[in-house]
Structures are given as structure tokens and as C-alpha cells.
Design a protein around this motif. Structure first.
Motif, PDB file in Angstrom:
ATOM      1  N   ASP A   1       8.638   4.824   0.296  1.00 20.81           N
ATOM      2  CA  ASP A   1       7.231   4.488   0.498  1.00 20.81           C
ATOM      3  C   ASP A   1       7.052   3.238   1.349  1.00 20.81           C
ATOM      4  O   ASP A   1       6.015   3.059   1.979  1.00 20.81           O
ATOM      5  N   THR A   2       8.064   2.374   1.357  1.00 17.19           N
ATOM      6  CA  THR A   2       7.947   1.110   2.094  1.00 17.19           C
ATOM      7  C   THR A   2       9.262   0.781   2.794  1.00 17.19           C
ATOM      8  O   THR A   2      10.325   1.272   2.412  1.00 17.19           O
TER       9      THR A   2
ATOM     10  N   GLN B   1      15.222  -1.121   2.874  1.00 20.18           N
ATOM     11  CA  GLN B   1      16.111  -2.286   2.960  1.00 20.18           C
ATOM     12  C   GLN B   1      16.905  -2.477   1.669  1.00 20.18           C
ATOM     13  O   GLN B   1      18.105  -2.761   1.712  1.00 20.18           O
ATOM     14  N   ASP B   2      16.250  -2.315   0.533  1.00 17.95           N
ATOM     15  CA  ASP B   2      16.947  -2.452  -0.746  1.00 17.95           C
ATOM     16  C   ASP B   2      18.038  -1.395  -0.900  1.00 17.95           C
ATOM     17  O   ASP B   2      19.159  -1.697  -1.319  1.00 17.95           O
ATOM     18  N   GLU B   3      17.717  -0.163  -0.544  1.00 20.26           N
ATOM     19  CA  GLU B   3      18.711   0.914  -0.641  1.00 20.26           C
ATOM     20  C   GLU B   3      19.858   0.682   0.336  1.00 20.26           C
ATOM     21  O   GLU B   3      21.017   0.918   0.010  1.00 20.26           O
ATOM     22  N   ALA B   4      19.538   0.201   1.527  1.00 19.41           N
ATOM     23  CA  ALA B   4      20.581  -0.088   2.525  1.00 19.41           C
ATOM     24  C   ALA B   4      21.510  -1.196   2.050  1.00 19.41           C
ATOM     25  O   ALA B   4      22.690  -1.208   2.402  1.00 19.41           O
TER      26      ALA B   4
END
Length: 95
Positions: A57-58, A63-66
Motif C-alpha cells: 500500500d505504501t 522499503q521495510d520488506e526490502a
């Protein structure tokens, strides 16, 4: 920087930015992805390993998943080529 000839790598904006920062862009020959094999393999792994499986969604979520994904990839994901152990287990066995 070695890259393929995709539209994101041949754009005037990227080429101008690279020139301003003293970065030389080396394009691989068309139809020769093996000239950039490590990047191609990484891109494929990222694309099919998590990017295509998750609805974000954002940008923050991406970025967090990466940030989390490399740890999961190396510590939790079993690798068939390593005898169904994780890369970190393999590294620990070598040390």
C-alpha cells in the motif's frame, strides 16, 4: 555500472545523473543477459521471491520488506542446491 538496456537504464535522466556524478554506465549487449548474470539472477529472485507475491500500500512497506528480505533469504529459506539448508547454515559449516 553495468546494466541491461531496459528503459529504466537508458533514460536520459539516468545517463545525465550518472555523468554528473562521474559514474560510467556500461550497457550489456542486447540479447545477452548472461553478461550481467549476477544482477539478472538477483532481480529475478527479488521479483518472484517477494515483490510479485505481496500487495503493498505504501513505499514504506516496500522499503521495510526490502530490508527484511535478505535476512529471510539467507537465514530461513532452504536452498535445494545446498542440500536443503540455508546459506547461513552452509557458511557456518564451512567456517
Amino acid at each position: 555500472m553495468r546494466c541491461d538496456n531496459g528503459p529504466e537504464y537508458i533514460s536520459g535522466a539516468l545517463l545525465s545523473w550518472a555523468a554528473r556524478h562521474g559514474i560510467k554506465i556500461e550497457h550489456i549487449r542486447r540479447g545477452k543477459p548472461q553478461q550481467n548474470a549476477y544482477s539478472e539472477r538477483h532481480n529475478r529472485t527479488v521479483r518472484y521471491g517477494w515483490l510479485a507475491r505481496t500487495l503493498f500500500d505504501t513505499i514504506k512497506q516496500v522499503q521495510d520488506e526490502a530490508t527484511r528480505w535478505p535476512w529471510t533469504y539467507n537465514h530461513e529459506r532452504q536452498n535445494m542446491a545446498l542440500g536443503s539448508i540455508t546459506p547461513m547454515q552452509k557458511l557456518a559449516g564451512v567456517a
